[in-house]
Every structure is written in C-alpha cells, then in structure tokens.
Design a protein around this motif. Structure first.
Motif, PDB file in Angstrom:
ATOM      1  N   THR A   1      -1.452 -34.727 -18.432  1.00 44.66           N
ATOM      2  CA  THR A   1      -0.432 -34.864 -17.321  1.00 44.66           C
ATOM      3  C   THR A   1      -0.336 -33.293 -16.804  1.00 44.66           C
ATOM      4  N   LEU A   2      -0.354 -33.220 -15.578  1.00 41.46           N
ATOM      5  CA  LEU A   2      -0.296 -31.799 -15.052  1.00 41.46           C
ATOM      6  C   LEU A   2       0.717 -31.795 -13.663  1.00 41.46           C
ATOM      7  N   ASP A   3       2.091 -31.143 -13.791  1.00 41.61           N
ATOM      8  CA  ASP A   3       2.967 -31.196 -12.883  1.00 41.61           C
ATOM      9  C   ASP A   3       3.036 -29.761 -12.163  1.00 41.61           C
ATOM     10  N   VAL A   4       2.597 -29.533 -10.957  1.00 39.14           N
ATOM     11  CA  VAL A   4       2.366 -28.387 -10.163  1.00 39.14           C
ATOM     12  C   VAL A   4       3.587 -28.304  -9.218  1.00 39.14           C
ATOM     13  N   TRP A   5       4.222 -27.191  -9.520  1.00 40.69           N
ATOM     14  CA  TRP A   5       5.446 -26.890  -8.627  1.00 40.69           C
ATOM     15  C   TRP A   5       5.128 -25.614  -7.551  1.00 40.69           C
ATOM     16  N   GLY A   6       5.364 -25.688  -6.478  1.00 43.41           N
ATOM     17  CA  GLY A   6       5.212 -24.565  -5.656  1.00 43.41           C
ATOM     18  C   GLY A   6       5.946 -24.587  -4.449  1.00 43.41           C
ATOM     19  N   PRO A   7       5.962 -23.278  -3.725  1.00 44.22           N
ATOM     20  CA  PRO A   7       6.935 -23.284  -2.358  1.00 44.22           C
ATOM     21  C   PRO A   7       6.421 -24.518  -1.364  1.00 44.22           C
ATOM     22  N   ARG A   8       7.513 -24.942  -0.713  1.00 44.48           N
ATOM     23  CA  ARG A   8       7.373 -26.013   0.434  1.00 44.48           C
ATOM     24  C   ARG A   8       6.895 -25.385   1.677  1.00 44.48           C
ATOM     25  N   SER A   9       6.074 -25.893   2.328  1.00 43.97           N
ATOM     26  CA  SER A   9       6.029 -25.145   3.891  1.00 43.97           C
ATOM     27  C   SER A   9       6.487 -26.293   4.708  1.00 43.97           C
ATOM     28  N   PRO A  10       6.869 -25.908   5.995  1.00 44.42           N
ATOM     29  CA  PRO A  10       7.096 -26.665   7.317  1.00 44.42           C
ATOM     30  C   PRO A  10       6.074 -27.290   7.919  1.00 44.42           C
ATOM     31  N   VAL A  11       4.803 -26.830   7.269  1.00 48.91           N
ATOM     32  CA  VAL A  11       3.664 -27.384   8.124  1.00 48.91           C
ATOM     33  C   VAL A  11       2.912 -28.403   7.287  1.00 48.91           C
ATOM     34  N   LEU A  12       2.585 -28.035   6.261  1.00 52.61           N
ATOM     35  CA  LEU A  12       1.817 -29.135   5.108  1.00 52.61           C
ATOM     36  C   LEU A  12       2.302 -29.113   3.801  1.00 52.61           C
ATOM     37  N   SER A  13       2.087 -30.215   3.122  1.00 46.88           N
ATOM     38  CA  SER A  13       2.614 -30.541   1.900  1.00 46.88           C
ATOM     39  C   SER A  13       1.807 -29.328   0.725  1.00 46.88           C
ATOM     40  N   LEU A  14       2.454 -29.198  -0.182  1.00 45.46           N
ATOM     41  CA  LEU A  14       2.086 -28.301  -1.227  1.00 45.46           C
ATOM     42  C   LEU A  14       0.559 -28.835  -1.562  1.00 45.46           C
ATOM     43  N   ARG A  15       0.397 -30.160  -1.745  1.00 48.64           N
ATOM     44  CA  ARG A  15      -0.905 -30.755  -2.287  1.00 48.64           C
ATOM     45  C   ARG A  15      -2.006 -30.349  -1.369  1.00 48.64           C
ATOM     46  N   GLU A  16      -1.667 -30.678   0.163  1.00 50.38           N
ATOM     47  CA  GLU A  16      -2.545 -30.662   1.187  1.00 50.38           C
ATOM     48  C   GLU A  16      -3.099 -28.891   1.256  1.00 50.38           C
ATOM     49  N   ARG A  17      -2.336 -28.270   0.959  1.00 55.04           N
ATOM     50  CA  ARG A  17      -2.577 -26.743   1.107  1.00 55.04           C
ATOM     51  C   ARG A  17      -3.485 -26.475  -0.108  1.00 55.04           C
ATOM     52  N   ILE A  18      -3.113 -26.930  -1.354  1.00 55.01           N
ATOM     53  CA  ILE A  18      -3.836 -26.635  -2.441  1.00 55.01           C
ATOM     54  C   ILE A  18      -5.280 -27.114  -2.183  1.00 55.01           C
ATOM     55  N   LEU A  19      -5.441 -28.385  -1.834  1.00 53.51           N
ATOM     56  CA  LEU A  19      -6.594 -29.228  -1.535  1.00 53.51           C
ATOM     57  C   LEU A  19      -7.550 -28.403  -0.583  1.00 53.51           C
ATOM     58  N   ARG A  20      -7.097 -27.566   0.272  1.00 53.15           N
ATOM     59  CA  ARG A  20      -7.984 -26.710   1.026  1.00 53.15           C
ATOM     60  C   ARG A  20      -8.715 -25.580   0.080  1.00 53.15           C
ATOM     61  N   ALA A  21      -8.071 -25.170  -0.895  1.00 53.47           N
ATOM     62  CA  ALA A  21      -9.044 -24.245  -1.625  1.00 53.47           C
ATOM     63  C   ALA A  21      -9.621 -25.059  -2.772  1.00 53.47           C
ATOM     64  N   PHE A  22      -9.616 -26.196  -2.878  1.00 55.43           N
ATOM     65  CA  PHE A  22     -10.218 -26.999  -4.158  1.00 55.43           C
ATOM     66  C   PHE A  22     -10.647 -28.242  -3.669  1.00 55.43           C
ATOM     67  N   SER A  23     -11.530 -28.035  -2.658  1.00 58.86           N
ATOM     68  CA  SER A  23     -12.589 -29.006  -2.094  1.00 58.86           C
ATOM     69  C   SER A  23     -13.886 -28.205  -1.312  1.00 58.86           C
ATOM     70  N   PRO A  24     -14.773 -28.964  -0.976  1.00 58.45           N
ATOM     71  CA  PRO A  24     -15.782 -28.581  -0.453  1.00 58.45           C
ATOM     72  C   PRO A  24     -15.337 -27.932   1.131  1.00 58.45           C
ATOM     73  N   PRO A  25     -16.150 -27.123   1.604  1.00 56.47           N
ATOM     74  CA  PRO A  25     -17.296 -26.093   0.973  1.00 56.47           C
ATOM     75  C   PRO A  25     -16.716 -25.014   0.204  1.00 56.47           C
ATOM     76  N   LEU A  26     -15.420 -24.891  -0.152  1.00 56.56           N
ATOM     77  CA  LEU A  26     -15.192 -23.736  -0.997  1.00 56.56           C
ATOM     78  C   LEU A  26     -15.267 -23.782  -2.215  1.00 56.56           C
ATOM     79  N   PHE A  27     -15.247 -25.173  -2.782  1.00 53.55           N
ATOM     80  CA  PHE A  27     -15.452 -25.456  -4.163  1.00 53.55           C
ATOM     81  C   PHE A  27     -16.026 -26.963  -4.316  1.00 53.55           C
ATOM     82  N   PRO A  28     -17.170 -27.284  -5.187  1.00 50.92           N
ATOM     83  CA  PRO A  28     -17.928 -28.450  -5.045  1.00 50.92           C
ATOM     84  C   PRO A  28     -17.132 -29.635  -5.264  1.00 50.92           C
ATOM     85  N   VAL A  29     -15.976 -29.518  -6.191  1.00 48.30           N
ATOM     86  CA  VAL A  29     -15.116 -30.868  -6.700  1.00 48.30           C
ATOM     87  C   VAL A  29     -13.924 -30.892  -5.646  1.00 48.30           C
ATOM     88  N   ASP A  30     -13.514 -32.115  -5.315  1.00 48.22           N
ATOM     89  CA  ASP A  30     -12.158 -32.352  -4.491  1.00 48.22           C
ATOM     90  C   ASP A  30     -11.124 -32.513  -5.584  1.00 48.22           C
TER      91      ASP A  30
END
Ligand SMILES: [Zn+2]
Ligand SMILES: [Zn+2]
Length: 283
Positions: A91-120
C-alpha cells in the motif's frame, strides 16, 4: 522515540554518477525517516529511491508513505523504478503539492506513462492513493508531519516533522532570498514557520555566492543564504543539501568550509549531505 534519517540521494537537478561524485553521491533527492515500527516514511522520489525500494522489499515492508516536495523530475523520476510498486500487497500513499490545474495523480501520470515510460502508473500492482497538500498534519506512531508552500518555481512544499523530542525541517529546493532573509522575523521568511527552532535543517545550498548571482530566480540557495536562513529561523544543525551537479566532491568540501566559516562558533558546524549518511535526529 529515537528517529533517524537515512539519505539515499542528495544531488540537485540531475543525477551525476562518475568518479568525481563518489563521496557525496550522484543520486537525486530521497530521504528515509527511520522511526521504528509503523509505515515506511520517505521524502521525495529522486533516483535515490531506487536503492531504497530494494531495501524495503528485502525487509518485507508493505506500507509506505511517500511525501513529494514537488514534481520536478529530480524529485520524482526514481518512482518509476521503485520496486515496491510491483507488489500487489504493498500500500503506497503518495502526498504532494496541490495544483489548481490538474490533480496530483494526473500530473504524476504524465511522467509515468508512454511515451516517457513503457508502463502506465494506473497499471502498477501496488495499491496507490494520492493526497494533496498542504492539508491537515499527517500523524503516525508519535510523528507529526506538516507541509507548507515555499518559494520555488511551481507548487513546492517544505516539510516539518515533529517527534515530541525533536524537529526536522526538510527544504531541499528553496530560494528564500528572493523575498528576503536578513532582518526579517521568521513569519516573513519563506519556510520560516516550517523550520523555526528545528533541531535539524536539511536545506538547499546549491551554489557558491558568486554562482548564485547568475542564477537568481532559479529556485535555489547559495551557501550564504542557507546559513543565513538557518540563523534567522534559529534552527540548530544545518545539513547542506541539493548539491549542484557541476560540483565535484572536492568542490563540495570547499562549499562546506565556506558554510562553516559563515556559521562561526555559535552553532554546530554545517555538514554536507552524503549518500548513505544516517543522522540521529536527537544527536
Ligand atoms: Zn530539485
Ligand atoms: Zn525543483
């Protein structure tokens, strides 16, 4: 309660392997808080988190809280190689700064999905939950962790961790000099409330004073600013963090000497953060 920190990465901006960085290390920001039982507690997911992940797997750790100061890649890129993510019992809880534009999850997904990384990130087996900060203090097993925004490009947090006996302030990317340090009350200094009276301060000290002049507004501190900030908020021990990629081990030692010269005899001499270093918060 005895609380120790283990530094798994303290390099700023980009990982710097090679013969000139053997002593202080080339991995980017990652600090583990060791507090006996309870969930594993990790600050930032720079490349240092890769080796930490292997260690957690070896120990069978299944509950992990990861606190991200911000999402610049040098604090995030190791997450893609964090071995516990590939265990469905984790179980991993990830805590990070909020943004008015996108959720923390959405912003992390950008770096953790193709084409930048093979796994989503959505497909990793571990159970991952995201939490925006600042919010209510996080508390577990006698530890309280507070987050607040600090001066650095983009939404960026600093952390204050209290154990009842001692206090840690973690401000790896921070340029308080932009709004002023000297002659101000801590309330009027970026990060002042987070670091006020801390027993241990891990603070950005990326540049020599003469280097800083060409990098005003880049989000980082000179060694003089780190020492001045430590004094202004009345923190006790200063650990110089977020080492400039261009600085060799030898150059870093000159920076440490400069920090000691600026500190004088009134506080414990500042030390350089070093990969593998373990620090007792009460020491
Ligand atoms: Zn950074
Ligand atoms: Zn940054």
């Amino acid at each position: 309660m005895s609380v120790r920190l283990k530094i798994w990465g303290c390099r700023g901006s980009v990982a710097t392997p090679g013969p000139n960085t053997v002593t202080y290390g080339g991995n980017t920001s990652c600090v583990q808080v060791l507090a006996g039982g309870g969930p594993a507690l990790v600050l930032d997911a720079g490349t240092g988190i890769r080796a930490l992940g292997l260690d957690l797997v070896r120990r069978g750790t299944r509950q992990i809280h990861l606190f991200l100061t911000h999402l610049h890649l040098d604090h995030l890129e190791g997450l893609r190689f964090f071995a516990p993510l590939w265990d469905e019992k984790v179980t991993l809880d990830v805590w990070g700064p909020r943004s008015p534009v996108l959720s923390l999850r959405e912003r992390i997904l950008r770096a953790f999905s193709p084409p930048l990384f093979p796994v989503d990130f959505r497909d990793v087996p571990a159970r991952v939950t995201f939490h925006d900060l600042p919010g209510d203090p996080w508390r577990s097993e006698g530890i309280s962790l507070f987050a607040d925004l600090v001066l650095h490009p983009g939404p960026t947090l600093g952390f204050r961790l209290e154990t009842g006996r001692s206090t840690l302030a973690y401000l790896p990317d921070h340029e308080p000099a932009l709004t002023g340090i000297e002659g101000r009350s801590p309330d009027w200094i970026s990060g002042g409330a987070l670091a006020g009276g801390a027993d241990l301060l891990l603070h950005d000290a990326q540049y020599f004073d003469e280097e800083y002049d060409a990098k005003i507004g880049w989000g980082h501190s000179s060694v003089a600013h780190a020492v001045g900030f430590c004094r202004a908020v009345d923190a006790r021990r200063l650990v110089l963090f977020h080492h400039e990629p261009e600085h060799s081990d030898r150059t870093l030692e000159l920076l440490e000497a400069r920090a000691r010269e600026l500190t004088g005899g009134k506080r414990p001499p500042p030390v350089l953060a070093r990969e593998g270093m373990v620090i007792d918060l009460n020491g």
